[in-house]
Design a protein around this motif. Sequence first.
Motif, PDB file in Angstrom:
ATOM      1  N   ALA A 181       5.393  -1.699  -9.341  1.00 36.57           N
ATOM      2  CA  ALA A 181       6.213  -1.532  -8.136  1.00 36.57           C
ATOM      3  C   ALA A 181       5.468  -2.015  -6.901  1.00 36.57           C
ATOM      4  O   ALA A 181       6.040  -2.688  -6.034  1.00 36.57           O
ATOM      5  N   ALA A 182       4.174  -1.701  -6.812  1.00 35.23           N
ATOM      6  CA  ALA A 182       3.369  -2.081  -5.650  1.00 35.23           C
ATOM      7  C   ALA A 182       3.122  -3.584  -5.596  1.00 35.23           C
ATOM      8  O   ALA A 182       3.146  -4.185  -4.528  1.00 35.23           O
ATOM      9  N   HIS A 229      -1.965  -5.088   1.156  1.00 37.12           N
ATOM     10  CA  HIS A 229      -3.263  -4.483   0.863  1.00 37.12           C
ATOM     11  C   HIS A 229      -3.771  -5.076  -0.455  1.00 37.12           C
ATOM     12  O   HIS A 229      -2.976  -5.347  -1.351  1.00 37.12           O
ATOM     13  N   PHE A 230      -5.071  -5.271  -0.574  1.00 33.37           N
ATOM     14  CA  PHE A 230      -5.657  -5.794  -1.805  1.00 33.37           C
ATOM     15  C   PHE A 230      -6.380  -4.687  -2.564  1.00 33.37           C
ATOM     16  O   PHE A 230      -7.098  -3.884  -1.962  1.00 33.37           O
ATOM     17  N   THR A 267       4.714  -9.410  -1.255  1.00 34.19           N
ATOM     18  CA  THR A 267       3.486  -9.678  -2.019  1.00 34.19           C
ATOM     19  C   THR A 267       3.472 -11.053  -2.659  1.00 34.19           C
ATOM     20  O   THR A 267       2.405 -11.553  -3.000  1.00 34.19           O
ATOM     21  N   ASP A 268       4.616 -11.629  -2.891  1.00 36.41           N
ATOM     22  CA  ASP A 268       4.731 -12.887  -3.641  1.00 36.41           C
ATOM     23  C   ASP A 268       4.076 -12.767  -5.017  1.00 36.41           C
ATOM     24  O   ASP A 268       3.735 -13.769  -5.635  1.00 36.41           O
ATOM     25  N   GLU A 269       3.868 -11.521  -5.452  1.00 37.35           N
ATOM     26  CA  GLU A 269       3.228 -11.235  -6.742  1.00 37.35           C
ATOM     27  C   GLU A 269       1.872 -11.935  -6.863  1.00 37.35           C
ATOM     28  O   GLU A 269       1.458 -12.366  -7.935  1.00 37.35           O
ATOM     29  N   ASP A 270       1.170 -12.029  -5.749  1.00 42.05           N
ATOM     30  CA  ASP A 270      -0.123 -12.711  -5.692  1.00 42.05           C
ATOM     31  C   ASP A 270      -1.189 -11.974  -6.496  1.00 42.05           C
ATOM     32  O   ASP A 270      -1.369 -10.755  -6.340  1.00 42.05           O
ATOM     33  N   LEU A 271      -1.911 -12.747  -7.305  1.00 37.61           N
ATOM     34  CA  LEU A 271      -3.041 -12.235  -8.075  1.00 37.61           C
ATOM     35  C   LEU A 271      -4.171 -13.256  -8.027  1.00 37.61           C
ATOM     36  O   LEU A 271      -3.917 -14.466  -8.087  1.00 37.61           O
ATOM     37  N   ALA A 299       0.811  -1.220   0.000  1.00 40.41           N
ATOM     38  CA  ALA A 299       0.000   0.000   0.000  1.00 40.41           C
ATOM     39  C   ALA A 299       0.842   1.266   0.000  1.00 40.41           C
ATOM     40  O   ALA A 299       0.412   2.297  -0.516  1.00 40.41           O
ATOM     41  N   ARG A 300       2.039   1.198   0.544  1.00 39.73           N
ATOM     42  CA  ARG A 300       2.900   2.383   0.591  1.00 39.73           C
ATOM     43  C   ARG A 300       3.309   2.854  -0.802  1.00 39.73           C
ATOM     44  O   ARG A 300       3.680   3.994  -0.988  1.00 39.73           O
ATOM     45  N   ARG A 301       3.222   1.956  -1.779  1.00 40.90           N
ATOM     46  CA  ARG A 301       3.689   2.279  -3.128  1.00 40.90           C
ATOM     47  C   ARG A 301       2.578   2.735  -4.065  1.00 40.90           C
ATOM     48  O   ARG A 301       2.830   2.970  -5.238  1.00 40.90           O
TER      49      ARG A 301
END
Length: 177
Positions: free
Chosen positions: A159-160, A124-125, A166-170, A104-106
């Motif tokens: 970047a976020a 954050h999602f 995040t593990d690049e989770d989608l 979320a900071r990004r």
Amino acid sequence: RRLLMPRLAGTTPWTIDLAYLLTEYGVECQYVTAMSGIQGVDEQSYAASSFYAKTLAVDAVRVNRLFRAAERERVDVRTRRLSAAQLWAVMCEEETLVVALVDARRLPWASAEAAESTSQFVGHFVLLLAVDEDRGGYIVTDPGAEEERCFVHFQDLEAARRADGTDEDLLLIPAFQ
């Protein structure tokens, strides 16, 4: 939130929790993650993060159990990374909604105060709704933002969503179901 929180032993929802919740409600989705060895949480890699530290021991037990049971429970989990171009292509087809785990900071609308309040990951999602080709980014819904819909340039989203933690989770959700 009221449906998800009772499921959790702590206060930190992981992407696998959302995948299960969607599946339980009959929403088809595919969870893609760069997490190595989706059969379990590497607690050492998260231990240094203040974001995860308070609930990591409890979360790891739950998350590991969910990953192990995913196939049996018909929760579609895949170890895979989507490049920026692949994510853009998926969104251009206008047939998929994407829930992304981000730092979320990004995000460009994160207040400077919030971004500076911690030097570590803030999970954050956000929900990616569409691409805005003219401006080179995405239209997103962020439950933490003041605006109902926000614009984020593709570089800022990258970047976020690729930040450590995040593990690049989608979660890829077919729009027409």
